[in-house]
Design a protein around this motif. Structure first.
Motif, short mmCIF file in Angstrom:
data_model
loop_
_atom_site.label_atom_id
_atom_site.label_comp_id
_atom_site.label_asym_id
_atom_site.label_seq_id
_atom_site.Cartn_x
_atom_site.Cartn_y
_atom_site.Cartn_z
N PHE A 147 -8.01 1.17 -14.51
CA PHE A 147 -7.90 1.07 -13.04
C PHE A 147 -9.10 0.34 -12.46
O PHE A 147 -8.96 -0.63 -11.70
N TRP A 148 -10.29 0.78 -12.83
CA TRP A 148 -11.50 0.18 -12.26
C TRP A 148 -11.74 -1.23 -12.80
O TRP A 148 -12.27 -2.09 -12.09
N ARG A 149 -11.31 -1.49 -14.03
CA ARG A 149 -11.45 -2.85 -14.58
C ARG A 149 -10.62 -3.83 -13.76
O ARG A 149 -11.10 -4.92 -13.39
N LYS A 150 -9.38 -3.44 -13.46
CA LYS A 150 -8.52 -4.33 -12.68
C LYS A 150 -9.01 -4.45 -11.24
O LYS A 150 -8.95 -5.52 -10.63
N ALA A 151 -9.50 -3.33 -10.70
CA ALA A 151 -10.00 -3.37 -9.32
C ALA A 151 -11.20 -4.31 -9.19
O ALA A 151 -11.32 -5.06 -8.21
N GLN A 152 -12.07 -4.29 -10.19
CA GLN A 152 -13.27 -5.12 -10.13
C GLN A 152 -12.98 -6.58 -10.46
O GLN A 152 -13.74 -7.47 -10.08
N ALA A 153 -11.88 -6.84 -11.15
CA ALA A 153 -11.53 -8.22 -11.51
C ALA A 153 -11.08 -9.02 -10.30
O ALA A 153 -11.16 -10.25 -10.30
N GLY A 154 -10.60 -8.33 -9.28
CA GLY A 154 -10.19 -9.02 -8.07
C GLY A 154 -8.79 -9.61 -8.17
O GLY A 154 -8.07 -9.40 -9.14
N THR A 155 -8.41 -10.37 -7.15
CA THR A 155 -7.07 -10.93 -7.07
C THR A 155 -7.10 -12.23 -6.28
O THR A 155 -8.04 -12.47 -5.50
N ASN A 156 -6.07 -13.06 -6.48
CA ASN A 156 -5.97 -14.29 -5.69
C ASN A 156 -5.22 -14.06 -4.38
O ASN A 156 -5.07 -14.98 -3.58
N MET A 157 -4.74 -12.83 -4.18
CA MET A 157 -4.10 -12.50 -2.91
C MET A 157 -5.17 -12.30 -1.85
O MET A 157 -6.20 -11.66 -2.11
N ARG A 158 -4.92 -12.81 -0.66
CA ARG A 158 -5.88 -12.68 0.43
C ARG A 158 -5.24 -11.94 1.60
O ARG A 158 -4.23 -12.39 2.14
N ARG A 159 -5.86 -10.83 1.96
CA ARG A 159 -5.31 -10.05 3.05
C ARG A 159 -5.64 -10.71 4.38
O ARG A 159 -6.71 -11.31 4.54
N PRO A 160 -4.73 -10.65 5.34
CA PRO A 160 -5.01 -11.23 6.65
C PRO A 160 -6.11 -10.47 7.38
O PRO A 160 -6.29 -9.27 7.18
N VAL A 161 -6.84 -11.17 8.18
CA VAL A 161 -7.95 -10.58 8.91
C VAL A 161 -7.41 -9.61 9.97
O VAL A 161 -6.43 -9.90 10.65
N ASP A 162 -8.06 -8.46 10.07
CA ASP A 162 -7.75 -7.47 11.12
C ASP A 162 -6.34 -6.89 11.03
O ASP A 162 -5.76 -6.50 12.04
N LYS A 163 -5.78 -6.89 9.82
CA LYS A 163 -4.48 -6.25 9.66
C LYS A 163 -4.50 -5.31 8.46
O LYS A 163 -5.14 -5.59 7.46
N LYS A 164 -3.81 -4.19 8.61
CA LYS A 164 -3.68 -3.25 7.51
C LYS A 164 -2.62 -3.78 6.54
O LYS A 164 -1.62 -4.36 6.96
N ILE A 193 -2.98 -5.31 -10.08
CA ILE A 193 -2.73 -4.09 -9.30
C ILE A 193 -3.27 -2.92 -10.10
O ILE A 193 -2.73 -2.58 -11.15
N PRO A 194 -4.34 -2.29 -9.65
CA PRO A 194 -4.93 -1.18 -10.43
C PRO A 194 -3.94 -0.04 -10.62
O PRO A 194 -3.08 0.18 -9.77
#
Length: 296
Positions: A211-228, A295-296
């Motif tokens: 879980f933590w390995r995948k979380a720390q590896a990051g992703t190419n998905m970018r969340r929109p600013v100021d949105k959940k 996805i962790p």
């Protein structure tokens, strides 16, 4: 020990059972055990031990089965196509497992009612069988029949009764039956008559290191600013209730707009779910297709 993890379902496959099996395999092998993975091939053409490259095509044993299951010998099987489909394929699994040889294993751990029932009939008596159920096959298919009355399958139909009986026999086939929740344990006892002393609850674990390995590896998905961001990773199938989620989001959009939803996965409901999103419409719902490793 030498351990067999077996399922009737497709392997490899994007889904929870395959993920569960591979995580078990990795952990058990790290502890020094030898683990094999048995299941249906992705095209349903054979049963195979996927990590050993061993396989038995169904076409090679279907003539034998067809002769043994001919209508004059098994008229009830031929009276209903659903019963015949599942019973014929369960026999394919039985014969394949016997062909591969089950006496080489110290313990067998099945992942569904069909595999539990099939392997319990051909395994050596001295090899213990642990039968785990990850869901209710009869419950899912009964709901499917209710939602599709044009199929003509009701509570009095042979197929309906067959699914309830195979749930009982499959869940009663092991020395012990494992469920992940008390709710499912109670359902097996109350609705299917599985003896209470045969069923135990063992909650799903989490591989925290992975879980933590995948979380720390990051992703190419970018969340929109100021949105959940609402993320829903799952196989795109009816039983996951994704249509309910989309309907709820259709109501949420009138209350607030500070969110997006990413639905991650593949499945047979993809086009239908996309039409539902387009019809509402929901511009802030996005399908992220395919098996992902971020996805962790």
């Amino acid at each position: 020990m030498k351990i067999l993890l077996a399922t009737y379902w497709l392997i490899p496959h994007v889904g929870g059972v395959w993920k569960y099996m591979t995580q078990l395999q990795q952990r058990l092998e790290a502890m020094g055990h030898q683990v094999d993975l048995l299941g249906n091939s992705p095209d349903y053409s054979k049963f195979h031990i996927v990590n050993r490259g061993r396989e038995l095509p169904k076409d090679q044993i279907r003539p034998f089965l067809s002769a043994k299951l001919a209508q004059e010998y098994a008229p009830q099987l031929h009276a209903d196509r659903i019963i015949y489909f599942y019973e014929e394929d369960r026999y394919h699994l039985e014969l394949s497992a016997a062909y591969f040889g089950l006496d080489q294993y110290d313990i067998i751990h099945t992942q569904d009612i069909f595999a539990a029932r099939a392997i319990s009939r051909v395994k050596p008596a001295h090899v213990p069988l642990v039968a785990q159920v990850h869901g209710s096959v009869s419950g899912e298919l009964h709901n499917h029949f209710r939602l599709n009355p044009h199929l003509g399958i009701t509570e009095g139909s042979p197929a309906w009764k067959y699914l309830k009986s195979i749930e009982y026999y499959g869940a009663s086939s092991g020395a012990v039956t494992i469920t992940s929740t008390h709710w499912q344990k109670n359902e097996l006892i109350r609705d299917f008559g599985v003896p209470e002393n045969r069923v135990c609850v063992f909650h799903y674990g989490l591989d925290t290191l992975d879980f933590w390995r995948k979380a720390q590896a990051g992703t190419n998905m970018r969340r929109p600013v100021d949105k959940k961001v609402i993320i829903f990773p799952a196989r795109l199938s009816f039983v996951k209730g994704i249509d309910v989620l989309i309907s709820a989001l259709g109501m949420l959009k009138y209350i607030r707009q500070d969110w997006v939803c990413w639905i991650v996965g593949n499945g047979e409901k993809m086009e239908e779910l996309q039409r539902q999103v387009d019809g509402l419409p929901l511009s802030n719902v996005r399908f992220v297709l395919g098996e992902r490793h971020d996805i962790p």
